[in-house]
Design a protein around this motif. Structure first.
Motif: not given
Length: 247
Positions: A42, A44, A114, A118-119, A122, A125
């Motif tokens: 990811p 992150t 981005a 990503d967060r 998590d 979805q």
């Protein structure tokens, strides 16, 4: 009907060859960075420094070929003003530096987008998919807007760009011209860059495809219509994401 004259061919070579060589080096650097990381990592996990480090050669690789027509017009003006080669080279570097500095700054919102996705993914979805679909739809619809067409028209017209920039005065002129022209390019291409982040920021095949799209929009005689066709594809990708199709 005449062909390309020898002086004009020489001017084309002086601009296109260095830009294409620089883009080639940038592609090699981008490919190297892409191979140094797990494709499933990811954003992150990259960290902001690595993301910016990767973003600069990505932008150089994707954008430098498409800036050649305007660069040629501006460098022709530099050549008329400067007799010394050192001065011409320094001013050329200033123009390209300004252009790439502006595109490097785009890494900040790209990284924020981005990381945010990503967060969100998590935690939820489904919501992340909805946001991705919505952003792809917005990027697609932007291709049809007057602002997109105005920025694209500026990028496609070296003569009008040259007349616009020739009125500028003051210190760091070439750097400021590069920054200003990059502003129009960002206005033209931000939706495509958002799609790159949404669909895979370190996907080399996707980068190459978008580089071709950007080049065609700015160089091809049917660039305006092509840009709208690309908008339709992005909008369809948004609908597919909304329907749950893997992207």
């Amino acid at each position: 009907m005449g062909g390309v004259t020898a002086p004009r061919a020489a001017r084309l070579i002086r601009v296109w060859v260095p830009l294409l060589l620089a883009a080639g080096v940038a592609w090699l650097a981008t490919a190297y960075l892409a191979t140094r990381m797990d494709p499933m990592m990811p954003v992150t996990a990259m960290g902001p420094a690595f993301f910016v480090l990767a973003w600069l050669p990505m932008m150089a690789a994707m954008m430098l070929p498409s800036v050649a027509p305007v660069a040629q017009a501006w460098l022709r003006m530099i050549a008329r003003q400067e007799r010394r080669r050192v001065r011409r080279v320094a001013r050329t570097v200033g123009f390209l530096a300004g252009y790439l500095v502006a595109w490097t700054a785009v890494a900040v919102p790209a990284y924020a987008l981005a990381v945010g996705l990503d967060r969100l993914g998590d935690r939820d979805q489904g919501t992340a998919r909805l946001v991705t679909a919505g952003l792809l739809g917005v990027a697609g619809l932007y291709q049809f807007t007057p602002l997109k067409q105005a920025c694209l028209r500026h990028c496609r017209s070296p003569v009008s760009s040259l007349l616009h920039y020739a009125a500028l005065r003051g210190p760091l002129l070439d750097l400021r011209v590069g920054l200003r022209h990059a502003g129009y390019c960002i206005g033209c291409c931000w939706g495509l860059m958002a799609a790159l982040v949404l669909l895979g920021a370190m996907n080399l095949w996707l980068m190459a495809l978008l580089a071709v799209v950007i080049f065609a929009e700015k160089i091809w005689r049917y660039g305006y219509r092509f840009s709208q066709a690309v908008g339709g594809v992005l909008a369809l990708l948004g609908v597919a994401a909304l329907a749950g199709a893997p992207l």
